[in-house]
Design a protein around this motif. Structure first.
Motif, PDB file in Angstrom:
ATOM      1  N   PRO A 117       0.805  -1.218   0.000  1.00 41.81           N
ATOM      2  CA  PRO A 117       0.000   0.000   0.000  1.00 41.81           C
ATOM      3  C   PRO A 117       0.840   1.271   0.000  1.00 41.81           C
ATOM      4  O   PRO A 117       0.332   2.352  -0.224  1.00 41.81           O
ATOM      5  N   ARG A 118       2.163   1.109   0.259  1.00 40.54           N
ATOM      6  CA  ARG A 118       3.060   2.266   0.199  1.00 40.54           C
ATOM      7  C   ARG A 118       4.401   1.787  -0.353  1.00 40.54           C
ATOM      8  O   ARG A 118       4.735   0.602  -0.243  1.00 40.54           O
ATOM      9  N   PRO A 119       5.191   2.685  -0.948  1.00 43.29           N
ATOM     10  CA  PRO A 119       6.483   2.271  -1.506  1.00 43.29           C
ATOM     11  C   PRO A 119       7.445   1.774  -0.418  1.00 43.29           C
ATOM     12  O   PRO A 119       7.607   2.424   0.612  1.00 43.29           O
ATOM     13  N   ARG A 120       8.045   0.601  -0.669  1.00 43.01           N
ATOM     14  CA  ARG A 120       9.019   0.075   0.295  1.00 43.01           C
ATOM     15  C   ARG A 120       9.707  -1.165  -0.279  1.00 43.01           C
ATOM     16  O   ARG A 120       9.205  -1.816  -1.183  1.00 43.01           O
ATOM     17  N   TYR A 121      10.854  -1.472   0.313  1.00 37.81           N
ATOM     18  CA  TYR A 121      11.538  -2.724   0.028  1.00 37.81           C
ATOM     19  C   TYR A 121      11.062  -3.748   1.051  1.00 37.81           C
ATOM     20  O   TYR A 121      10.903  -3.445   2.232  1.00 37.81           O
ATOM     21  N   ILE A 122      10.868  -4.950   0.590  1.00 40.67           N
ATOM     22  CA  ILE A 122      10.387  -6.030   1.444  1.00 40.67           C
ATOM     23  C   ILE A 122      11.588  -6.698   2.109  1.00 40.67           C
ATOM     24  O   ILE A 122      12.566  -7.037   1.438  1.00 40.67           O
ATOM     25  N   LYS A 123      11.480  -6.917   3.412  1.00 45.34           N
ATOM     26  CA  LYS A 123      12.592  -7.502   4.167  1.00 45.34           C
ATOM     27  C   LYS A 123      12.215  -8.748   4.956  1.00 45.34           C
ATOM     28  O   LYS A 123      13.061  -9.577   5.236  1.00 45.34           O
ATOM     29  N   GLU A 124      10.936  -8.868   5.345  1.00 47.15           N
ATOM     30  CA  GLU A 124      10.519  -9.959   6.233  1.00 47.15           C
ATOM     31  C   GLU A 124       9.539 -10.895   5.535  1.00 47.15           C
ATOM     32  O   GLU A 124       8.850 -10.511   4.594  1.00 47.15           O
ATOM     33  N   ARG A 127       4.610 -12.391   2.126  1.00 51.59           N
ATOM     34  CA  ARG A 127       3.269 -12.976   1.996  1.00 51.59           C
ATOM     35  C   ARG A 127       2.237 -11.953   1.525  1.00 51.59           C
ATOM     36  O   ARG A 127       1.279 -12.293   0.852  1.00 51.59           O
ATOM     37  N   ASN A 128       2.420 -10.703   1.907  1.00 51.86           N
ATOM     38  CA  ASN A 128       1.462  -9.664   1.562  1.00 51.86           C
ATOM     39  C   ASN A 128       1.660  -9.079   0.163  1.00 51.86           C
ATOM     40  O   ASN A 128       0.830  -8.312  -0.306  1.00 51.86           O
ATOM     41  N   VAL A 129       2.758  -9.443  -0.482  1.00 54.74           N
ATOM     42  CA  VAL A 129       2.984  -9.021  -1.868  1.00 54.74           C
ATOM     43  C   VAL A 129       2.141  -9.923  -2.762  1.00 54.74           C
ATOM     44  O   VAL A 129       2.027 -11.126  -2.522  1.00 54.74           O
ATOM     45  N   SER A 130       1.542  -9.358  -3.794  1.00 56.64           N
ATOM     46  CA  SER A 130       0.675 -10.159  -4.663  1.00 56.64           C
ATOM     47  C   SER A 130       1.423 -11.357  -5.244  1.00 56.64           C
ATOM     48  O   SER A 130       2.635 -11.288  -5.485  1.00 56.64           O
TER      49      SER A 130
END
Length: 160
Positions: free
Chosen positions: A84-91, A96-99
């Motif tokens: 829902p907001r710009p960010r790099y995924i780390k965890e 899991r919440n990424v499509s």
């Protein structure tokens, strides 16, 4: 290429995904048994096939995609999302919440293209968004395109 990191977070992620996939597969097997009930008519069998396919995609395949994606993230590969907001995924929970679509693109970009081709995205989306119609004789139609959805059993087998 550098060796894969195998720290506790990565190992825990893999174990959690395997446990979830096994649990989901058990549910899938129990649901599949309903097709064997003699009183199940063709329409009901097709409805079960729709659910079973979605269950394999979202329950099993998605777990494996999550684990592979997380392993790559933990080994220095950037996964970026703006929803829902710009960010790099780390965890892992963020992964899991990424499509599923974005996770598949990520894996494809990192050499897993043969793995990401097993899901029929059109069928998955049709089922997930309830855009289908099932006739009494068991035929399934995509309401948006009017096309017949067929071979769900073989599509499920390719996921297995």
């Amino acid at each position: 290429m550098y060796p894969l990191r195998t720290d506790w977070d990565v190992l825990k992620s893999i174990l959690e995904s395997i446990i979830n996939a096994i649990k989901n597969l058990e549910y899938w097997k129990e649901t599949r048994e309903l097709k064997k009930v003699e009183s199940t008519n063709p329409k009901q069998k097709s409805l079960l096939e729709l659910f079973l396919y979605l269950q394999l995609v979202e329950g099993n395949y998605s777990e494996i995609v999550t684990a592979l994606t997380f392993i790559l993230v933990k080994n220095g590969h950037d996964l970026y999302t703006d929803i829902p907001r710009p960010r790099y995924i780390k965890e892992q929970e963020e992964v899991r919440n990424v499509s599923l679509f974005l996770r598949e693109l990520f894996l494809k970009e990192h050499g897993f293209s043969s793995f990401t081709r097993v899901v029929d995205r059109d069928v998955r989306n049709c089922i997930a968004h309830l855009n289908y119609e099932v006739k009494e004789d068991g035929r399934i139609f995509d309401r948006k395109t009017g096309l017949v959805i067929s071979d769900l059993i073989s599509k499920s087998d390719s996921l297995g």
